[in-house]
Design an enzyme around this catalytic site. Structure first.
Site, PDB file in Angstrom:
ATOM      1  N   LYS A 154       0.805  -1.263   0.014  1.00 43.37           N
ATOM      2  CA  LYS A 154       0.009  -0.023   0.001  1.00 43.37           C
ATOM      3  C   LYS A 154       0.871   1.148  -0.150  1.00 43.37           C
ATOM      4  O   LYS A 154       1.866   1.226   0.803  1.00 43.37           O
ATOM      5  CB  LYS A 154      -0.692  -0.010   1.180  1.00 43.37           C
ATOM      6  CG  LYS A 154      -1.897  -1.052   1.289  1.00 43.37           C
ATOM      7  CD  LYS A 154      -2.904  -0.838   2.391  1.00 43.37           C
ATOM      8  CE  LYS A 154      -3.860  -1.868   2.334  1.00 43.37           C
ATOM      9  NZ  LYS A 154      -5.380  -1.465   2.409  1.00 43.37           N
ATOM     10  N   GLU A 162     -13.028  -1.896  10.641  1.00 44.83           N
ATOM     11  CA  GLU A 162     -13.772  -2.245   9.556  1.00 44.83           C
ATOM     12  C   GLU A 162     -15.302  -2.290  10.023  1.00 44.83           C
ATOM     13  O   GLU A 162     -15.550  -2.551  10.768  1.00 44.83           O
ATOM     14  CB  GLU A 162     -13.184  -3.593   9.069  1.00 44.83           C
ATOM     15  CG  GLU A 162     -11.613  -3.674   8.639  1.00 44.83           C
ATOM     16  CD  GLU A 162     -11.540  -5.087   7.903  1.00 44.83           C
ATOM     17  OE1 GLU A 162     -11.512  -5.193   6.798  1.00 44.83           O
ATOM     18  OE2 GLU A 162     -11.138  -6.104   8.883  1.00 44.83           O
ATOM     19  N   LYS A 195     -13.751  -5.925  13.396  1.00 44.20           N
ATOM     20  CA  LYS A 195     -15.041  -5.924  12.305  1.00 44.20           C
ATOM     21  C   LYS A 195     -16.150  -5.115  13.034  1.00 44.20           C
ATOM     22  O   LYS A 195     -16.224  -5.548  14.191  1.00 44.20           O
ATOM     23  CB  LYS A 195     -15.201  -7.202  11.825  1.00 44.20           C
ATOM     24  CG  LYS A 195     -13.821  -7.598  11.242  1.00 44.20           C
ATOM     25  CD  LYS A 195     -14.045  -8.942  10.123  1.00 44.20           C
ATOM     26  CE  LYS A 195     -12.851  -9.438   9.551  1.00 44.20           C
ATOM     27  NZ  LYS A 195     -12.343  -8.495   8.460  1.00 44.20           N
ATOM     28  N   HIS A 250      -0.490  -7.535   9.365  1.00 45.24           N
ATOM     29  CA  HIS A 250      -0.797  -5.921   8.881  1.00 45.24           C
ATOM     30  C   HIS A 250      -0.239  -5.016  10.129  1.00 45.24           C
ATOM     31  O   HIS A 250       0.560  -4.054   9.664  1.00 45.24           O
ATOM     32  CB  HIS A 250      -2.095  -5.795   8.773  1.00 45.24           C
ATOM     33  CG  HIS A 250      -2.757  -6.771   7.511  1.00 45.24           C
ATOM     34  ND1 HIS A 250      -1.885  -7.222   6.510  1.00 45.24           N
ATOM     35  CD2 HIS A 250      -3.964  -7.126   7.300  1.00 45.24           C
ATOM     36  CE1 HIS A 250      -2.639  -7.980   5.754  1.00 45.24           C
ATOM     37  NE2 HIS A 250      -4.185  -7.869   6.210  1.00 45.24           N
TER      38      HIS A 250
END
Ligand code: BG6
Length: 470
Positions: free
Chosen positions: A178, A212, A322, A236
């Site tokens: 990224k 998220e 999440k 990550h």
């Protein structure tokens, strides 16, 4: 580091294990299409999976995947991709599948095998490739999580290294591809003003949130075998920590970056159950593929220490989950307040002391916050951000960049064996021993126990809603 694309001989075929799966549909076909559009994909793409599909089924699937993410499809690029596809159906435990793959590969001498399959199948496929002689001269691209704990990661590394040399193993973590994350490395070491305060003398804490809005969706079965810690924290989030915490690389070249990152993982203190809060969103147990009594965490918040000269005593707080209110990734490097409280507002809790904020997703920005006096007789002020946003568009998406890199043998943006194992060593104790996951309301910021973890630092910084940035 100047030229990231230190290419060796290009791969002459791409083998996609798990071609009928979710990852291929969501990420890999769009990446291959983008490569075809740029004229960067000319090799056959051989899909392998257990489904009894025909080549036509695979072509339809690829077309559907590309149309789903691309508004105006370049018909010729799509046709080029479709023409390159081949399909080998078969069981990964059956040597016949690998023999059929060998036939489909024809005379390819340097194939790249991409394992876009559940982690439990990595050893089976690597073993099958080795036994069929398909590892010779080839590369292997392995999805994360690489292993499920320290012991299995070591075993997987051992097995992969018995078939492929280290420089032919590409352990993928798409966060490393990224732009905003590559910019952490650049921003830290292309500027000189950061270095004097980038350490324990001036930094009071660092926090990183990867939140998220979505739940696990159709990935319930995978998620049950992973959970938040294995899915995004060990890889990550830890990769972001390593880029923020590492020492300057001693020379130009990614070997030096890999070396410094590995040292950060090695200096991380292994986590204890008190450092961790696990949560599970209400309704998770009703998702397809999820056990009715599941204790798998969909949220975690943790406090991490890096026992190094630079970071001793500075807590690092990581949080991910999440079904949270916003999809965003943000870092907040909190600086200590000035040594004396000289002004009327010095004691107020209205704002934090200065900080550096990295917005990593969905947009990319770096903000430096400093206090500025308000107009008037009184010496009170507000925190203002010097906000540097990257508006560039059109760069390669992470999967496109990483696939192209792996196919030309450039391992710069992949994780090295020693880093992966050191990262597992940090989370290993809390994988084995932890408290039960605490239920939380979808749309909130997780269990309130996560707030207690960071109370001493003034609480979590919730990422700014993207709409507010527009
Ligand atoms: C993947 C995880 O690696 O990263 C997913 O398996 C997660 O669970 C995703 O949703 C997040 O990636 P991104 O690029 O959307 O931030």
């Amino acid at each position: 580091m100047g030229d990231r694309r230190g290419c060796e001989e290009d791969s002459d075929a791409l083998v996609l294990f798990g071609v009928t799966g979710d990852l291929a549909h969501k990420m890999i076909f769009p990446a291959l299409y983008a490569m075809a559009k740029r004229g960067m994909l000319r090799t056959p793409v051989v899909g392998v999976a257990s489904s009894p599909w025909t080549l036509d089924d695979l072509r339809k699937r690829a077309t559907d995947s590309v149309r789903r993410v691309t508004k105006t499809v370049d018909r010729r690029a799509l046709e080029r991709l479709i023409a390159l596809l081949r399909y080998v159906p078969g069981d990964y435990n059956d040597p016949g599948t690998f023999a059929a793959l060998q036939r489909a590969l024809g005379g390819a001498r340097r194939p790249a095998h991409y394992l876009a399959i559940p982690p439990t199948l990595f050893p089976t496929v690597i073993r099958g490739l080795g036994a069929a002689g398909l590892g010779h001269g080839a590369r292997v691209i392995v999805e994360k999580p690489f292993g499920r704990d320290l012991a299995s990661a070591r075993e997987l590394n051992r097995m992969a290294l018995s078939v492929f040399p280290e420089d032919s193993i590409f352990r993928i973590d798409h966060y490393l591809g990224k732009e905003a994350i590559m910019n952490i490395l650049y921003f830290r070491f292309a500027n000189s003003f950061l270095e004097p305060f980038w350490n324990r003398n001036c930094v009071s804490s660092v926090q990183i949130t990867l939140s998220e809005e979505i739940g696990v969706g159709t990935r319930g079965a995978f998620y049950e075998s992973a959970g938040c810690l294995r899915d995004v924290v060990q890889n990550h989030l830890f990769q972001i920590v390593a880029l923020l915490a590492m020492e300057p690389p001693a020379f130009r070249g990614y070997g030096a970056v890999h070396g410094e990152k590995a040292k950060v993982f090695q200096a991380m203190r292994p986590l204890a159950p008190v450092d961790l809060v696990r949560g599970q969103y209400q309704g998770y147990r009703r998702e397809p593929g999820v056990a009715k009594q599941s204790d798998v965490e969909t949220f975690c918040a943790l406090k991490l220490h890096i026992d190094s000269w630079r970071w001793e005593g500075v807590p690092w707080y990581l949080r991910s989950g999440k079904r949270l209110p916003e999809s965003a990734v943000e870092v907040l490097v909190q600086l200590k307040p000035p040594p004396q409280r000289l002004f009327a507002d010095s004691d107020s809790t209205d704002g934090r002391a200065n900080y550096v904020r990295f917005r990593l997703s969905p947009s990319s920005a770096v903000a430096l916050a400093a206090r500025v006096k308000r107009v008037g007789k009184e010496f009170i002020g507000d925190q203002h951000e010097l906000y540097m946003q990257d508006h560039q568009t059109g760069s390669e998406a992470p999967y496109e960049r990483l696939l192209a890199d792996a196919m030309c043998g450039d391992g710069a943006l992949f994780a090295r064996e020693d880093s992966i194992e050191a990262a597992w060593a940090v989370v290993d104790p809390i994988l084995k021993k932890h408290r039960r996951a605490i239920p939380y309301r979808p749309g909130g910021w997780g269990p309130k126990q996560a707030d207690a973890l960071i109370a001493a630092e003034g609480g979590w910084h919730n990422p700014t809603p993207e709409k507010a940035l527009a």
